[in-house]
Design a protein around this motif. Structure first.
Motif, PDB file in Angstrom:
ATOM      1  N   GLU A 112      79.219  42.451  37.054  1.00 38.25           N
ATOM      2  CA  GLU A 112      79.899  41.529  36.136  1.00 38.25           C
ATOM      3  C   GLU A 112      79.012  41.107  34.975  1.00 38.25           C
ATOM      4  N   ALA A 113      77.688  41.160  35.192  1.00 34.72           N
ATOM      5  CA  ALA A 113      76.781  40.760  34.123  1.00 34.72           C
ATOM      6  C   ALA A 113      76.837  41.743  32.952  1.00 34.72           C
ATOM      7  N   MET A 149      77.708  40.740  41.272  1.00 34.54           N
ATOM      8  CA  MET A 149      77.195  39.897  40.182  1.00 34.54           C
ATOM      9  C   MET A 149      76.576  40.746  39.088  1.00 34.54           C
ATOM     10  N   LEU A 171      75.691  40.406  45.585  1.00 34.30           N
ATOM     11  CA  LEU A 171      74.657  40.545  44.554  1.00 34.30           C
ATOM     12  C   LEU A 171      74.999  41.680  43.591  1.00 34.30           C
ATOM     13  N   GLN A 214      73.740  47.400  37.131  1.00 30.99           N
ATOM     14  CA  GLN A 214      73.857  46.595  35.914  1.00 30.99           C
ATOM     15  C   GLN A 214      73.742  47.457  34.659  1.00 30.99           C
ATOM     16  N   LYS A 227      72.938  37.361  27.754  1.00 29.40           N
ATOM     17  CA  LYS A 227      73.843  38.409  28.184  1.00 29.40           C
ATOM     18  C   LYS A 227      73.554  39.716  27.438  1.00 29.40           C
TER      19      LYS A 227
END
Lengths: 251, 313
Positions: free
Chosen positions: A106-107, A103, A100, A151, A76
């Motif tokens: 949230e990463a 995700m 996607l 991200q 992480k």
């Protein structure tokens, strides 16, 4: 700052992929990787981003104060620091583009990016509710670039992620990436299209036979003599774009 | 696929399993003593297998992965047969420990090989199929050498049989299945990271090795208990996850796992109702029914409900 100290990369069968390499990248910038197939570009980029699973890797890789090779470093934390994105995306599973991107968001809880805004600026709003596995290769690459931005890592590693994107989208996306780079995002990008990456990179590194043979600002590195080092049998000319003065190659 | 129609189908399945072809002489007794344990066991095993298949397909990024294609079930069967033959009938709430040991050994062997050689995920299912064949032939050899009475009892069990377990054991298995469901549901986000293949798992901030390990260990325990309780019931684990993903148009585990769990249960309850009703008073092995009915439905769904994919590429 990225500090690569005496890093050696072997394949599991013991073949040398990258010879002992050390370098430092002091501040966030855009660095282009260029070189023949099998020269070690991908190995270097993967190891740079901490993917050491199917290789034998020695040496140290510090990203700011973070030891990227440390086995105890969580995936992480590492992915928030440096994120690798390749070029070939296959999945047997149905999942929508929006899912996607969620995700990705949230990463990295510290990401300030807004999914809809990134989708808009990356021109993929119309793809949001399409299933990722049903899209064309170029569309997948555009979506994955947007995913990298959503991200929001400190460094983004793009390994030929532009290889199937059309000219128009490529230039638009390069513009978007450059905006992010101005705000502190560092980017490594490998590509076989020098004329494309010359639009964006600050530095250019030539890789051959597992070694970084030349590195420096694109102005210094992109010369006919240096290209001769990579491809001795090829006649290549370096010229300047009549539009923006950037270096281009013709062959 | 939504809550409402899932509930309706579940209720219909339960009613069929409880009341189909019932002898009206002593209805109450049959229902409480025979049908109810079967119902609970069918739900527990079906849901557990579907859950396991779903998790295996994800962590190996292969749509063909399930407890059976990976050799886990054959390993469980072999373990149970060996433990039985040497008179080591260890039991845990009436469930066979040998099967659990066999299942875990096979998956342990599989993953030892994967982690040692760092094989790509694609090769794993191939390896599992090989392990499955190895276990199956060892089982065949063991059975031809063991005493005929024992072999006959085990043959039916190998084809899947939900009638040998009492109410207590059925409830124990249902609790186990439910606990694992809750765990995997909480694990959803980590499983999601596997949807784009092995090279992207860590990019989503999820540890590939740790997640895979946890998933594999839990699945083998769960499948071991399922096989020990109900024998070899294939296909549920393969089909249900695909069916649910297709119907819901997503593969995110937070969305599909609840439906995978319930539909796994429904699938096996219906199969069992058919197995004991269709040739009444004879009974068919439920494992044969799941595949016989499931395979054509699956082929139909895959070809005709899959217009954008399937034929291309």
């Amino acid at each position: 700052m990225i500090s690569f100290r005496k890093v050696k990369i072997n394949s599991l069968q013991g073949k040398t992929l990258v010879h002992e390499t050390s370098f430092e990248v002091v501040s966030a910038k855009i660095v282009g990787f260029y070189g023949p197939n099998g020269s070690g570009k991908s190995s270097l980029l993967k190891v740079l981003s901490g993917q050491v699973r199917d290789r034998e890797v020695s040496g140290e890789n510090w990203n700011d104060e973070m030891p990227i090779f440390d086995k105890n470093l969580s995936a992480k934390v590492r992915s928030q620091k440096i994120l690798y994105i390749g070029s070939d995306f296959q999945t047997p599973f149905q999942i929508s583009v929006r899912e996607l991107l969620e995700m990705a968001k949230e990463a990295n809880p510290s990401s300030q990016e807004n999914i809809s805004e990134v989708a808009e600026s990356f021109g993929i709003t119309s793809l949001l509710f399409r299933s990722f596995d049903e899209m064309s290769d170029g569309e997948k690459q555009r979506v994955m670039l947007a995913r990298g931005i959503v991200q929001s890592p400190k460094w983004l590693v793009l390994d030929e992620t532009f290889s199937k994107i059309d000219l128009d989208h490529s230039f638009h996306l390069i513009g978007e990436l450059k905006k992010r780079a101005k705000n502190g995002l560092g980017i490594f990008i490998a590509s076989h299209d020098l004329n494309l990456i010359s639009e964006m990179v600050d530095d250019l590194w030539f890789i051959k036979n597992g070694r970084i043979v030349v590195s420096g600002s694109i102005e210094d590195v992109l010369t006919t003599e240096n290209l001769k080092q990579l491809y001795p049998d090829r006649v290549v000319h370096v010229v300047r774009s009549p539009d923006n003065g950037k270096k281009k190659v013709i062959y | 696929m939504n809550k409402k129609n899932t509930t309706i189908v579940l209720i219909v399945a339960i009613l069929l399993e409880l009341f189909l072809r019932i002898d009206f002489g002593n209805t109450a007794l049959i229902i409480t003593e025979l049908r109810l344990p079967r119902l609970i066991l069918a739900f527990a095993v079906g849901s557990a297998l579907a859950l396991s298949g779903s998790v295996m397909q994800t962590v190996l990024n292969n749509p063909l992965a399930e407890p059976y294609t990976l050799g886990v079930a054959s390993g469980a069967a072999l373990g149970a047969a060996i433990f039985n033959s040497i008179g080591l009938n260890l039991s845990f709430f009436g469930l066979n420990v040998g099967a659990v040991v066999g299942a875990i050994l096979v998956l342990a062997a599989l993953f030892k090989i994967i982690f040692k050689t760092q094989l790509r995920f694609d090769s794993v299912v191939l390896l599992g199929v090989m392990l499955s064949f190895t276990c199956a032939s060892m089982l065949a050899i063991w059975m031809s050498l063991a005493d005929p009475v024992g072999v006959q009892s085990i043959t039916f069990w190998l084809l899947g049989d939900l009638s040998r377990i009492g109410l207590k054991s059925a409830i124990a298995l249902l609790s186990l299945s439910s606990v694992f469901y809750v765990y995997f549901y909480k694990f959803s986000k980590k499983l999601d990271a596997f949807l784009f293949g092995e090279s992207m798992v860590e990019g989503f901030g999820v540890s590939l090795k740790d997640t895979q390990r946890v998933a594999v260990v839990l699945v083998s325990i769960l499948v071991g208990f399922c096989v020990s309780a109900a024998g070899m019931i294939g296909f549920v684990g393969l089909m249900v996850p695909h069916f649910v993903r297709k119907k819901m148009g997503t593969s995110l585990h937070g969305k599909i796992l609840p439906y995978v769990f319930v539909w796994g249960g429904i699938c096996l309850i219906l199969s069992d109702a058919i197995a004991h009703a269709i040739a009444f008073p004879l009974e068919l092995p439920v494992g044969a029914v799941t595949a016989l009915i499931g395979a054509p439905i699956f082929i139909y769904l895959y070809i005709f409900q899959n217009k954008t994919r399937g034929f291309e590429s």
